[in-house]
Scaffold this active site. Structure first.
Site, PDB file in Angstrom:
ATOM      1  NE  ARG A  54      65.603  28.231   8.982  1.00 35.76           N
ATOM      2  CZ  ARG A  54      64.417  28.050   9.557  1.00 35.76           C
ATOM      3  NH1 ARG A  54      63.412  27.488   8.905  1.00 35.76           N
ATOM      4  NH2 ARG A  54      64.215  28.423  10.807  1.00 35.76           N
ATOM      5  NE  ARG A  97      73.231  26.524  10.160  1.00 35.89           N
ATOM      6  CZ  ARG A  97      72.072  27.166  10.333  1.00 35.89           C
ATOM      7  NH1 ARG A  97      70.934  26.551  10.130  1.00 35.89           N
ATOM      8  NH2 ARG A  97      72.069  28.429  10.727  1.00 35.89           N
ATOM      9  CD  GLN A 204      66.539  32.593   8.545  1.00 32.25           C
ATOM     10  OE1 GLN A 204      66.522  33.822   8.518  1.00 32.25           O
ATOM     11  NE2 GLN A 204      67.627  31.913   8.822  1.00 32.25           N
ATOM     12  CG  ASP A 245      68.973  27.398  16.702  1.00 30.79           C
ATOM     13  OD1 ASP A 245      68.261  28.417  16.715  1.00 30.79           O
ATOM     14  OD2 ASP A 245      69.042  26.626  15.723  1.00 30.79           O
ATOM     15  CE  LYS A 256      68.856  32.526  12.155  1.00 31.54           C
ATOM     16  NZ  LYS A 256      70.213  32.237  11.621  1.00 31.54           N
TER      17      LYS A 256
HETATM   18  O1  MRU Z   1      69.669  29.653  10.865  1.00 25.04           O
HETATM   19  P1  MRU Z   1      68.339  28.981  11.068  1.00 25.04           P
HETATM   20  O2  MRU Z   1      67.299  29.445  10.135  1.00 25.04           O
HETATM   21  O3  MRU Z   1      68.470  27.472  11.108  1.00 25.04           O
HETATM   22  O4  MRU Z   1      67.903  29.432  12.534  1.00 25.04           O
HETATM   23  C1  MRU Z   1      66.738  28.889  13.055  1.00 25.04           C
HETATM   24  C2  MRU Z   1      66.331  29.442  14.352  1.00 25.04           C
HETATM   25  O5  MRU Z   1      67.012  30.229  14.980  1.00 25.04           O
HETATM   26  C3  MRU Z   1      65.063  28.882  14.927  1.00 25.04           C
HETATM   27  O6  MRU Z   1      64.413  29.819  15.739  1.00 25.04           O
HETATM   28  C4  MRU Z   1      65.393  27.649  15.777  1.00 25.04           C
HETATM   29  O7  MRU Z   1      66.172  26.738  15.052  1.00 25.04           O
HETATM   30  C5  MRU Z   1      64.175  26.972  16.284  1.00 25.04           C
HETATM   31  S1  MRU Z   1      63.293  26.096  15.027  1.00 25.04           S
HETATM   32  C6  MRU Z   1      61.984  25.387  15.817  1.00 25.04           C
END
Ligand code: MRU
Length: 355
Positions: A54, A97, A204, A245, A256
């Protein structure tokens, strides 16, 4: 058990014989360091869907290697059949995703190699796919290092930084994006104090960010998501650094769930809020945050996961969006490998790509 030198850990890599993609299973951390070796489509899809791999850039790197490993299973096909199978595998992985653009970005880049080389024999195309996957990975290492340098230029020794979710080395290749400046600064003997939001519902921040930072010797304090306001009010936060993202063309940024709330708080307390990410996370084909598809996940993640017993009535209705969009007006700067982009983002992001 800990990961040795987590800042530089190979969290996604190709096996020595090139037949498997190996990941550190992020769902087992911080309690166990488990490596998964994947070479079939369904486990690769599940690894993304279940967040074993992830973080937007790490998902992109993984997708590149996975497409190579899968394609190496059918080099004997005719070019047309190879293209068909490749496309079907690609579309399936892409459906795992929806929000992080790095997934489709890396998959499209891999497919372009196939489409651009119809004149070559299929086994030669497979070799080029391996090369492309390695290039995607190497580019990410360079981008994260550059992002970390640019981010570090905004900090001074002793600063307090608040971050949300995990945008460290586990989510990328090296250093990370949002916490890259802190880890790079730490390597140079600088000291920062980081407040890591736990990041409900999948934790996370607790499981990964506080693990990465404490392993690297950074002073980190874990807080529940709803404690961000008090630490800001206490004057302990000089800047907010978060990952992303998907960044829309006007600067609206998906990250997130909970990130937009942190940005609103930062604005209230007059603290600069920065988004850090590679240019591969900027999607100029998405005009605004309203056009970003937000992933909805299983309600069980809210009600049961992480608890010994269910923490909510069995049949209670839940809403579990994995991301939210931070309005561009709340963002002081977008830190990419090419430099720091300031508002107005609609104009300056265009300039970034024109350069
Ligand atoms: O659901 P996740 O854990 O994949 O979400 C991750 C995030 O929101 C991170 O902040 C984002 O992917 C940036 S990672 C450098």
């Amino acid at each position: 058990m800990t990961i040795r030198n987590v800042t530089h850990a190979a969290n996604v890599r190709l096996s020595d014989d090139g037949k498997k993609v190996i990941i550190i299973d992020q769902t087992a951390l911080p309690n166990r360091v488990v490596h998964l070796e994947l070479d079939e489509l369904q486990p690769c899809y599940d690894a993304i869907r279940l967040l074993q791999v992830r973080g937007a850039p790490a998902i992109g790197i993984f997708a590149g290697y996975a497409m190579y490993v899968l394609a190496a299973h059918y080099p004997e096909l005719s070019y047309d059949r190879f293209c068909e199978k490749f496309h079907a595998d690609k579309e399936y992985l892409n459906s795992s995703r929806p929000t992080a653009v790095n997934l489709s970005w890396a998959l499209n880049r891999m497919e372009k190699v196939v489409l651009d080389h119809k004149d070559l024999a299929v086994p030669e195309i497979v070799s080029l796919l391996k090369k492309e996957a390695i290039t995607i990975h190497e580019e990410d290492i360079a981008m994260c290092t550059a992002i970390s340098e640019h981010g570090l230029s905004l900090l001074k020794d002793g600063d307090g930084i608040l971050t949300h979710c995990n945008a460290g080395p586990l989510a990328t290749s090296r250093y990370g994006t949002a916490i890259g400046p802190v880890l790079l600064g730490r390597e140079r003997g600088m000291n920062f104090h980081v407040f890591a939001d736990e990041t409900r519902p999948l934790l996370q921040g607790a499981r990964l960010t506080s693990y990465e930072l404490s392993s690297a010797g950074v002073d980190v304090t874990l807080i529940c998501d709803n404690m961000a306001s008090i630490v800001m009010k206490n004057g302990w936060v000089n800047a907010v650094f978060v990952g992303c993202d998907r960044i829309a063309a006007n600067g609206d940024t998906a990250n997130k769930i909970g990130t937009s709330g942190v940005a609103i708080l930062a604005k209230h307390y007059g603290i600069p809020f920065y988004t850090l990410g590679p240019s591969s996370t900027i999607d100029m084909n998405t005009p605004t945050g309203d056009d970003i598809r937000i992933e909805l996940r299983d309600p069980e993640e809210i009600k049961k996961m992480w608890y010994k017993e269910p923490m909510a009535p069995e049949d209670v209705k839940c809403y579990n969006p994995a991301f939210d969009v931070t309005d561009h007006s709340l963002i002081a700067g977008i830190i990419t490998e090419k430099g720091i982009v300031r508002p107005p983002f609609d104009i300056n992001l265009k300039k970034l790509f024109a350069e």
